[in-house]
Motif scaffolding. Structure first.
Motif, mmCIF file in Angstrom:
data_model
loop_
_atom_site.group_PDB
_atom_site.id
_atom_site.type_symbol
_atom_site.label_atom_id
_atom_site.label_comp_id
_atom_site.label_asym_id
_atom_site.label_seq_id
_atom_site.Cartn_x
_atom_site.Cartn_y
_atom_site.Cartn_z
ATOM 1 N N PHE A 1 0.830 -1.198 0.000
ATOM 2 C CA PHE A 1 0.000 0.000 0.000
ATOM 3 C C PHE A 1 0.870 1.254 0.000
ATOM 4 C CE2 PHE A 1 -2.047 3.350 2.513
ATOM 5 C CZ PHE A 1 -3.169 3.582 1.743
ATOM 6 N N ILE A 2 1.875 1.257 0.883
ATOM 7 C CA ILE A 2 2.753 2.436 0.973
ATOM 8 C C ILE A 2 3.460 2.673 -0.343
ATOM 9 C CG2 ILE A 2 4.806 3.387 2.085
ATOM 10 C CD1 ILE A 2 3.979 1.883 4.613
ATOM 11 N N ILE A 3 3.988 1.601 -0.920
ATOM 12 C CA ILE A 3 4.725 1.759 -2.175
ATOM 13 C C ILE A 3 3.803 2.272 -3.272
ATOM 14 C CG2 ILE A 3 5.931 0.492 -4.005
ATOM 15 C CD1 ILE A 3 7.000 -1.319 -1.654
ATOM 16 N N ALA A 4 2.607 1.674 -3.350
ATOM 17 C CA ALA A 4 1.660 2.101 -4.382
ATOM 18 C C ALA A 4 1.325 3.579 -4.222
ATOM 19 C CB ALA A 4 0.382 1.251 -4.294
ATOM 20 N N ARG A 5 1.108 3.973 -2.977
ATOM 21 C CA ARG A 5 0.760 5.376 -2.736
ATOM 22 C C ARG A 5 1.923 6.294 -3.078
ATOM 23 N NH1 ARG A 5 -3.594 8.247 -1.401
ATOM 24 N NH2 ARG A 5 -1.771 9.555 -1.402
ATOM 25 N N ALA A 6 3.128 5.850 -2.744
ATOM 26 C CA ALA A 6 4.305 6.679 -3.018
ATOM 27 C C ALA A 6 4.491 6.873 -4.507
ATOM 28 C CB ALA A 6 5.545 6.049 -2.393
ATOM 29 N N ILE A 7 4.217 5.797 -5.268
ATOM 30 C CA ILE A 7 4.356 5.918 -6.727
ATOM 31 C C ILE A 7 3.292 6.879 -7.262
ATOM 32 C CG2 ILE A 7 4.114 4.663 -8.902
ATOM 33 C CD1 ILE A 7 5.392 2.265 -7.436
ATOM 34 N N ALA A 8 2.116 6.794 -6.696
ATOM 35 C CA ALA A 8 1.027 7.674 -7.146
ATOM 36 C C ALA A 8 1.345 9.142 -6.873
ATOM 37 C CB ALA A 8 -0.277 7.281 -6.465
ATOM 38 N N LEU A 9 2.313 9.365 -5.984
ATOM 39 C CA LEU A 9 2.687 10.725 -5.620
ATOM 40 C C LEU A 9 3.422 11.438 -6.752
ATOM 41 C CD1 LEU A 9 2.150 11.758 -2.778
ATOM 42 C CD2 LEU A 9 4.566 11.504 -2.294
#
Lengths: 341, 549, 284
Positions: free
Chosen positions: A7-15
């Motif tokens: 989840f964290i990685i996905a969100r970070a990429i979405a950033l």
């Protein structure tokens, strides 16, 4: 925990696209600025050769004096940005923008934290009181929420200055700390630093200086928190477990603690959502109290048309808000696994 | 349903009592603090003593016995580059003047020049070579000996870096050489009668070898040959100066000078009232100055300054190409109202570009147009073909922050004065400083408000920069005037030059292209007991002359 | 436009105004009244110096005069006009762009939807005032420019709500039925979806106006809004601030009160409207 990591990685990429969009927007807005920034730097008495020289230095024209296309300038800027380089200021020592931002950031953080604490204190107290007592008091708290939100920060700040600084002379009108009282730097937050170094007069002075700005900022944001607290406490009071607990004869204060604990998630959610409001409020508060933070810095540089610094500061704001949002999201995901969609 | 819920009320009551207690405690603490100011002031004094004792290594030959005090000066200015090769703003020049020095300098309180680091100088018969003899006992703040080679190195460095103020050197000096360790010779491009005044400006100051030889060194604190040296420098916060033990004139009267940088004039004023600072320097607001005048324990000192404000009419843009229009506008300016209403008498009307107090000053505009002469303006406008039904429509430009937040008021009052003739219609336009300069340079602004701080104290610096120059967009040119100014520049005696500048001022008023408005007085507010504040049209505050009694 | 009318009528005519709503509405109407009848209410030209400088409130000058002798009452009255014009312009601008974009994006979906959502979300998450400051600084002073810089910041607010509502309605049975019988997308959008979006737009409108008022005030407080000598509350507040310590309280008090009154008025109205439309208070 793996799903949280994903989840964290996905969100970070979405950033990344978010930040990229803002950078692009800000970059092109700044280039619309009328007037020649270079002339402002060299001053009105300078000869033309100096102007050309500086344009080269800033990467606006190439060695032969031809203008570099905007899109190339943009790509160059992005390349530097990735390396954490926001360029150099155009005025006063032409220092790296990142360095200047870092000098002003702690003041803003200190003010934001203080304002936030004040608003939580006021907001949660009023919210609990409203929901708990109900009736007229509840309506009054509701009105308070609406009014507090619509208060214009500079005006409230000035009124507080008028009463407490000019009239009663209890608090200073502006600034961050008294003459020669700056504590040695550990965190950059004067209140903490003066405690760490044990300088009691610095501590008192910084506390005195932060009081009015923090109250101003806190008052305005408290509207949002009193509202959320009121609504969620109201909801929870209606729930079965409260009725059941009371039926079992649990002491009332323990019930209330449960209620407050349960209403904390919506309040936490709201805290995340208020980041942007907090930044906006901080900018206004800072300029009212000449608080030497990011807001006064940004507006001062706008006046001088120091556009690399303005651009850098706005982009920095974009990045910081995005990252903070990410952190808040991750916190929720940790607290409430259902959010990890 | 909630009514049965008694406990809530109880908790709420407890919570609110606790909060009230906390608030009460904090408030009480602060109130007690504010009731007992002595405790705070002892703290400051104690600190002062600590800092001065730590300077014990210095061996002083003090002129006024022991002066253990430090003086704190507050300003709202900024320091740009502590490097004379690029600094070109008023306040930084002041700092440089206190930590460095030039071959020549102004005698405090006057516009007269006297030898500084030099003992004497000679001029060659053709006026193109100036030879300066250095004092033998010059040292940098770290004890390093200063020779003529340092002077040459520093000036060549300015020429090489070619920063903002470099033209003060490069426009005049062809070469500079050291004849021996104590002799410096300047070879000029053409004779310049006021060259000693140029040598008194920061670009000519010798700097410590620690300055980077080929690039701007913004935060370099090594300084030059001056009464003070920098011991602490935090940008926009604090600058701490300490007496330079090696200064040729002997140690200054006050050992330590602290400069505090404030964000705005209000904080500066309150800091003085609260006793945080001893001297409130640039720039207090007119209303604050008026308030401070009545306060016990505070001295307000006013000195005529040499900064001037004026309007540029671009003679290449209609309707300003019409001399009658320009004259009418010059006649219908209400200078007194601006000075009294906006600046509360802290500035004074100016009727010539050469300010009052400087030799050759002549009030040509007053002689020609009078003060707010509406009738004359009307007559001139009618001659130009305008009337109540066919009004003259113009734009007046100003820049909102560069000259302080009073600028918009100045523009509004001029608009009103002009519209008071009944034949003029004015639209106010503003642009931020950059844009403003850019537009001016491109010759887009018909009428615009400007200001001028002198580079060197000579009538030339108040005349030549506007005649046929690119930065004004060639707003004004007059071949005859240019001839007179060129002649005035090279004539050696003040008598001859005065005659020429008086002629120039008359032509200036006749053309009415660049119209003077007012000249600034400087105001400084100090605590009672601060002495030695000597200000003059050079406007640079000399920290080494002030002391506490 | 069949479905359109009842909704509007129900909204306008049958809206039970709560006390809060009535108070809010009357505050707004008061300001509107000032703006409309400024020519009659103001005794002096707000841009001219008509008296001595820095006079305290008196019968001739109800709100006193400022440093160059302009009548503060006249400036306050005309300031209402400036404020309302900017608010109206920026609201219309952000609606004109935000609403259709939200409709199309929500209805069409796919790549277009993802791109526009990402862009709008980025702007939305950004502190609105800071972005508005940057744009206003770039565009320079002027009523239109100020309206544009505020509008840009509020487009995403409309976009997000309209898009969400569109997605919601799109999956309703009757819309799917209309698609099945071959109705054109344009008619589906205008006849089935748009009417359902109106209530959301109204809610967003009432809730965002207070923000717009405060943003305008902030921009002019920073000197980034209208040019002088245009009467403007935020500008006067800034101009009066330095005089506060000398005790000239009237310079900042009145413009500030007007800003707050208008903002509170809109917040109250927004509160009562959103409650009526069934949008939970916390939702927006």
């Amino acid at each position: 925990m793996t799903s949280l990591k994903v989840f964290i990685i996905a969100r970070a990429i979405a950033l990344i696209p978010t930040i990229l969009i803002l950078v692009t927007l800000v970059f092109f807005i700044m280039r619309v600025l009328p007037g020649d920034p270079v002339i402002a730097i060299v001053g009105m008495k300078a000869p033309m050769e100096r102007v050309v020289e500086l344009k080269k230095e800033l990467g606006l024209i190439d060695e032969n004096g031809n203008e570099i296309p905007l899109i190339v300038q943009y790509v160059n800027y992005l390349m530097k940005l990735v390396q954490g380089d926001l360029g150099r200021s155009l005025i006063w020592g032409k220092r790296p923008v990142v360095v200047e931002i870092m000098e002003h950031l702690p003041a803003t953080i200190e003010l934001a934290i203080a304002g936030f604490l004040v608003s939580l204190l006021i907001g949660m107290t009023l919210g609990t009181i409203g929901a708990g007592i109900g009736g007229k008091v509840n309506s009054a708290v509701r009105v308070y929420s609406a009014v507090a939100y619509a208060l214009f920060i500079p005006w409230i700040g000035m009124m507080l200055q008028l009463v407490f600084s000019v009239g009663l002379k209890i608090f200073p009108v502006g600034g961050r700390i008294g003459v020669g009282l700056e504590p040695p730097t550990y965190t950059g937050l004067y209140i903490l630093d003066s405690l760490i170094s044990g300088k009691i007069d610095s501590f008192i002075s910084s506390l005195k200086h932060i009081t009015l700005p923090a109250v101003t900022l806190g008052l305005v944001i408290s509207g949002v928190f009193s509202r959320v607290t009121r609504v969620s406490v109201e909801e929870i009071l209606k729930q079965d477990f409260v009725v059941a607990a009371r039926a079992r004869g649990l002491p009332e204060y323990r019930i209330m603690l449960h209620v407050l604990k349960n209403s904390f998630i919506p309040i936490l959610t709201m805290m995340g959502l208020q980041l942007a409001l907090l930044m906006t409020g901080a900018v206004l508060t800072e300029t009212t109290f000449s608080w030497p933070g990011m807001g006064t810095f940004l507006l001062e540089r706008i006046q001088y048309r120091d556009y690399t610094t303005v651009q850098g500061t706005v982009i920095f704001f974009a990045i910081i808000v995005s990252v903070m949002n990410l952190i808040v999201d991750v916190c929720y995901a940790y607290i409430d696994p259902r959010i990890r969609y | 349903m909630y009514k049965s819920f008694h406990g809530v009320g109880k908790i709420v009551a407890i919570v609110s009592i606790i909060i009230a207690l906390i608030i009460g405690l904090i408030a009480g603490y602060f109130v007690s603090l504010s009731l007992a100011p002595p405790s705070l002031s002892t703290v400051t004094v104690a600190q002062a003593t600590v800092t001065t004792t730590s300077v014990k290594t210095i061996t002083v030959t003090s002129t006024v016995g022991v002066a253990p005090e430090r003086i704190v000066i507050g300003v709202t200015d900024k320091v740009s580059d502590i490097d004379p090769a690029n600094a070109y703003d008023f306040y930084t020049w002041e700092v440089l003047t206190n930590i460095m020095g030039g071959l020549m300098r102004y005698t405090p309180g006057t516009t007269e020049l006297e030898p500084g680091l030099a003992i004497s100088y000679t001029v060659s018969p053709d006026g193109k070579e100036y030879t300066f003899k250095l004092r033998p006992n010059l040292y940098f703040a770290d004890g390093k000996k200063v020779t003529a080679h340092d002077v040459v190195r520093s000036i060549k460095r300015v020429m090489k870096i070619n920063g903002d103020p470099a033209w003060l050197v490069t426009d005049f000096v062809e070469d500079v050489v050291a004849l021996d360790d104590y002799t410096v010779k300047f070879i000029l491009i053409e004779p310049v009668s006021y060259f000693p005044a140029l040598v008194a400006t920061p670009p000519y100051f010798p700097v410590h070898p620690a300055y980077k030889p080929e690039e701007i060194d913004s935060d370099q604190t090594a300084g030059g040959v001056g009464p003070y040296k920098i011991v602490k420098w935090v940008r926009d916060v604090e600058l701490v100066l300490e007496a330079n033990p090696y200064w040729w004139e002997g140690a200054p009267k006050t050992k330590q000078i602290v400069v505090r940088f404030y964000k705005d004039a209000t904080s500066l004023r309150l800091a003085l009232e609260a006793g945080e600072i001893d001297v409130a320097w640039r720039t207090l607001r007119p209303t604050d100055i008026q308030d401070l005048k009545g306060k016990a324990g505070i001295k307000v000192i006013e000195v005529p300054g040499a900064f001037i404000r004026y309007i540029i009419f671009n003679t290449r843009i209609p309707p300003f190409d019409n001399e009658l229009v320009r004259k009418a506008l010059a006649a219908a300016i209400n200078r007194k109202a601006i000075c009294d209403k906006i600046f509360l008498g802290t500035v004074e009307p100016l009727y010539s570009m050469i300010p009052k107090g400087m030799w050759s000053h002549k009030e040509s505009f007053l002689e020609k147009y009078g003060e707010y002469n509406v009738e004359l303006a009307k007559t001139l406008l009618r001659q130009a073909g305008y009337s109540e039904t066919n009004k003259l429509k113009i734009e007046l430009w100003y820049t909102p922050t560069h000259y302080g937040d009073t600028e918009v008021d100045v523009a509004m009052l001029i608009k009103e004065a002009w519209e008071g003739t009944g034949i003029i219609e004015v639209e106010l336009k503003s642009a931020e400083w950059t844009t403003y300069l850019d537009y001016t340079r491109k010759g887009l602004l018909g009428a615009s408000l400007y200001g001028w701080y002198p580079d060197y104290i000579d009538p030339d610096d108040y005349t030549s920069p506007w005649v046929n120059t690119s930065w004004t967009g060639y707003a004004y040119s007059n071949p005859r005037l240019m001839d007179i100014l060129r002649e005035a520049r090279t004539k050696p005696t003040i008598e001859e030059r005065t005659r020429l500048y008086e002629q120039a001022q008359d032509i200036w008023a006749e053309d009415a292209a660049i119209v003077p408005l007012f000249q600034g007085k400087l105001t400084i507010a100090t605590k009672e007991g601060i002495e030695g504040v000597i200000l003059d049209p050079v406007m640079l505050f000399r920290y080494w002359l002030i002391y506490k009694t | 436009m069949y479905t359109f009318r009842p909704i509007l009528r129900r909204m306008v005519l049958k809206m039970p105004l709560t006390t809060i709503g009535i108070v809010g509405l009357s505050m707004i109407l008061f300001v509107v009244f000032m703006a409309v009848f400024a020519d009659f209410l103001a005794p002096y030209d707000p841009t001219k110096s008509v008296g001595l400088s820095l006079q305290p409130p008196s019968p001739e000058h109800l709100f006193g005069t400022n440093k160059i002798g302009q009548d503060m009452w006249s400036r306050t009255v005309y300031g209402a006009r400036t404020m309302l014009i900017v608010v109206a312009l920026s609201t219309i601008l952000s609606m004109i762009i935000g609403v259709p974009l939200g409709l199309i994006s929500g209805y069409v979906g796919g790549l277009l939807d993802r791109i526009s959502t990402t862009i709008m979300d980025s702007i939305y998450a950004f502190p609105s005032l800071i972005l508005a400051i940057a744009i206003a600084a770039a565009l320079g002073p002027g009523i239109i420019n100020t309206a544009i810089s505020i509008a840009v910041v509020y487009i995403p607010t409309y976009f997000r709500m309209v898009r969400a509502q569109t997605l919601n309605v799109k999956n309703q049975l009757y819309v799917e039925a209309a698609v099945a019988i071959g109705a054109k997308p344009s008619s589906i959008l205008s006849r089935y979806i748009f009417p359902n979006v109106i209530s959301v737009v109204t809610a967003v409108f009432t809730l965002s106006v207070a923000d717009i008022v405060l943003t305008e005030a902030a921009l002019s407080f920073f000197g980034l809004s209208v040019p002088a000598p245009t009467p403007d509350w935020g500008f006067d507040l800034r101009a009066g601030q330095p005089y506060l310590v000398s005790g000239y309280w009237w310079l900042v008090t009145f413009p500030g009160l007007m800003i707050i009154m208008l903002a509170v008025g809109f917040t109250f109205l927004g509160e009562s409207v959103s409650e009526y439309l069934g949008l939970r208070e916390v939702g927006i």
